[in-house]
Design a protein around this motif. Structure first.
Motif, PDB file in Angstrom:
ATOM      1  N   VAL A 142       0.837  -1.201   0.000  1.00 32.21           N
ATOM      2  CA  VAL A 142       0.000   0.000   0.000  1.00 32.21           C
ATOM      3  C   VAL A 142       0.874   1.254   0.000  1.00 32.21           C
ATOM      4  CG1 VAL A 142      -0.389   0.495   2.467  1.00 32.21           C
ATOM      5  CG2 VAL A 142      -2.202   0.888   0.822  1.00 32.21           C
ATOM      6  N   LEU A 145       1.971   1.815  -3.509  1.00 36.05           N
ATOM      7  CA  LEU A 145       0.895   2.339  -4.341  1.00 36.05           C
ATOM      8  C   LEU A 145       0.609   3.810  -4.019  1.00 36.05           C
ATOM      9  CD1 LEU A 145      -1.422  -0.782  -4.293  1.00 36.05           C
ATOM     10  CD2 LEU A 145      -0.323   0.199  -6.323  1.00 36.05           C
ATOM     11  N   PHE A 163      -4.962  -1.328  -4.388  1.00 34.25           N
ATOM     12  CA  PHE A 163      -4.863  -0.357  -3.305  1.00 34.25           C
ATOM     13  C   PHE A 163      -5.961  -0.592  -2.267  1.00 34.25           C
ATOM     14  CE2 PHE A 163      -6.537   3.557  -1.495  1.00 34.25           C
ATOM     15  CZ  PHE A 163      -5.424   4.063  -0.839  1.00 34.25           C
TER      16      PHE A 163
END
Length: 488
Positions: A142, A145, A163
């Motif tokens: 995450v 991203l 995500f």
């Protein structure tokens, strides 16, 4: 997130069903409310609207959380210091900030940062700091991203799906704790919220909140369905024209957890923190309106003399209703007295043909419609004239934010491990803690890595923009009408 929380806390699913039933009944029996929601664009968002709440332990967690929510177009709005009410956190709410985005994605996350400086015991404070420093609440994926979003200005469809999957892991419940039972109990003795933050792997959702159109009906419905409700509905009393925010909840669940054993393995125990909440939102108030609200609320609580609880609920509601008789309860008066924010909209059936109307509209043309101009006497009179002529209508701008006293009341009634007297003794705890830390917005924003938006400025901007768009629409209609008359 809602689907995940419903699996984790099945009673929340029952709450969603109840709120859906109540909302459907209100919309079918009160067409004026349905029409109002249609005019403001809120009708389509009603059934998916939610707010959640999480609690973070460190500045680094808060900063990364800001970046995570930014991927979803959610920004920090408002600063809330709950320490004076006996809750050792300060907070903001991540949400969208313009009307279209709010109607498309009506989600808010009330996000609190633990104030470790309010822990009295220095040894315990250091143990809490050590425990928080050891944990990682975001997955590597995450974070990667988030960085890609920041570098490229967006995410491709597949990346966006990934995500969501990775971000959910941050908010998932974990029943195996990273701390010992002994440390947890020490933290709990200091404050239930401290134990809830420091004692767990990450910032599990502690509640999700659907929006109802009749919170009193939901409160009664919870009792009828065997869902244990909070004793007091927080916020203003029931009104014809709702203002700000009213909240209630079902009481927190006692959940089995496994505490880390210093010798290896785990030992069983339990934790009480996660609950279901319901909210009813009304019109946003101006600084003048908010000052009157605070005055009347404080007046009612002072007259009651103790923290509202199950034993004095009926008496408190009666006092509250009497106190709020001083707060106007119709939208026109709220507008005329500058107590609330409104959208200005051209009436659907407005017939714009008279020269007086055109002249009045021309008054706005050379100006930029900034806040000072909209508030000047001549502009106010023009608006009043157009309202009286039925050329424009008022629609309430819904309050998208939170109330510190209400938030503290919800937290206090749902945080304590078999310690119901805490709700009754909340006032004493508030007095004991209020002098230990003052609001520190600057420190919070430093931890956040950004300034929070001023919610009142956002509402004022929405009102001003709506007026400008409304007058532009009316002027355009006048010009079109004049053009037709000329050609005839």
């Amino acid at each position: 997130m809602s689907e995940m929380y419903q699996k984790e806390v099945p009673l929340y699913g029952d709450l969603i069903d109840l709120v859906g039933e109540v909302n459907a009944e209100v919309l079918s029996q009160q067409p004026d409310i349905k029409q109002q929601l249609e005019h403001t664009g809120e009708i389509d968002r009603l059934n998916m609207e939610r707010h959640g709440a999480i609690r973070l332990g460190t500045a680094a967690e808060l900063s990364m959380m800001r970046r995570l929510f930014a991927v979803m177009g959610m920004y920090p709005v408002g600063y809330y210091d709950l320490a004076p009410a006996g809750v050792p956190v300060h907070s903001t709410a991540f949400r969208a900030i313009d009307t279209q985005s709010l109607n498309n994605s009506p989600f808010r996350v009330f996000t609190s940062l633990l104030r470790l400086d309010l822990i009295d015991d220095e040894t315990l404070k250091q143990e809490a700091i050590t425990a928080l420093d050891k944990r990682t609440i975001f997955t590597d994926n995450v974070i990667s991203l988030i960085e890609r979003f920041e570098e490229e200005g967006g995410l491709a469809a597949e990346d966006a799906k990934q995500f969501v999957k990775e971000a959910l892991e941050t908010f998932r419940w974990h029943d195996n704790t990273p701390v010992s039972k002994a440390l947890y109990q020490q933290l709990l003795a200091q404050h239930g919220l401290i134990a809830d933050v420091v004692g767990f792997k990450g910032p599990h959702i502690n509640h999700l909140t659907p929006r109802t159109l009749d919170i009193d009906a939901v409160q009664a419905g919870m009792q009828a369905k065997g869902i244990p409700p909070k004793a007091i509905i927080e916020g203003p009393p029931k009104r014809e024209c709702p203002i700000l925010l009213r909240q209630t909840s079902f009481k927190a669940l006692e959940e089995a957890v496994n505490f880390k054993n210093p010798e290896g393995g785990y030992e069983t125990g339990h934790h009480t923190a996660r609950f279901g909440e319901i909210e009813q939102r009304g019109v946003a108030l101006t600084p003048k309106g908010r000052a009157l609200y605070d005055k009347l609320l404080n007046q009612a609580r002072h007259q009651l003399g103790v923290t509202p609880n199950a034993d004095n609920a009926s008496e408190y509601y009666q006092i509250l209703e009497r106190s709020f008789e001083a707060f106007p309860d119709d939208y026109q008066t709220l507008h005329d007295e500058g107590l609330a924010y409104f959208y200005y909209q051209a009436a659907d059936d407005a017939e714009i043909s008279c020269a007086d109307t055109e002249l009045a509209l021309d008054h706005f043309e050379p100006k930029s419609l900034d806040v000072d101009y909209v508030n000047d006497a001549l502009a106010k009179q023009t608006i009043t004239d157009l309202l009286q002529q039925g050329m424009i209508r008022l629609e309430p701008i819904v309050y998208e934010d939170f109330l510190p006293v209400s938030a503290a009341g919800i937290f206090q009634s749902n945080l304590h491990d078999s310690n119901e007297q805490e709700e009754q003794n909340g006032e004493q705890n508030s007095k004991q803690r209020s002098d230990k830390g003052q609001a520190n917005k600057e420190a919070f924003e430093n931890a956040l890595g950004a300034q929070v938006y001023d919610e009142l400025e956002l509402y004022q901007t929405l009102q001003t923009q709506s007026l400008k768009a409304c007058l532009a629409q009316l002027n355009s209609t006048v010009l079109d009408s004049n053009a037709l008359d000329s050609s005839a």
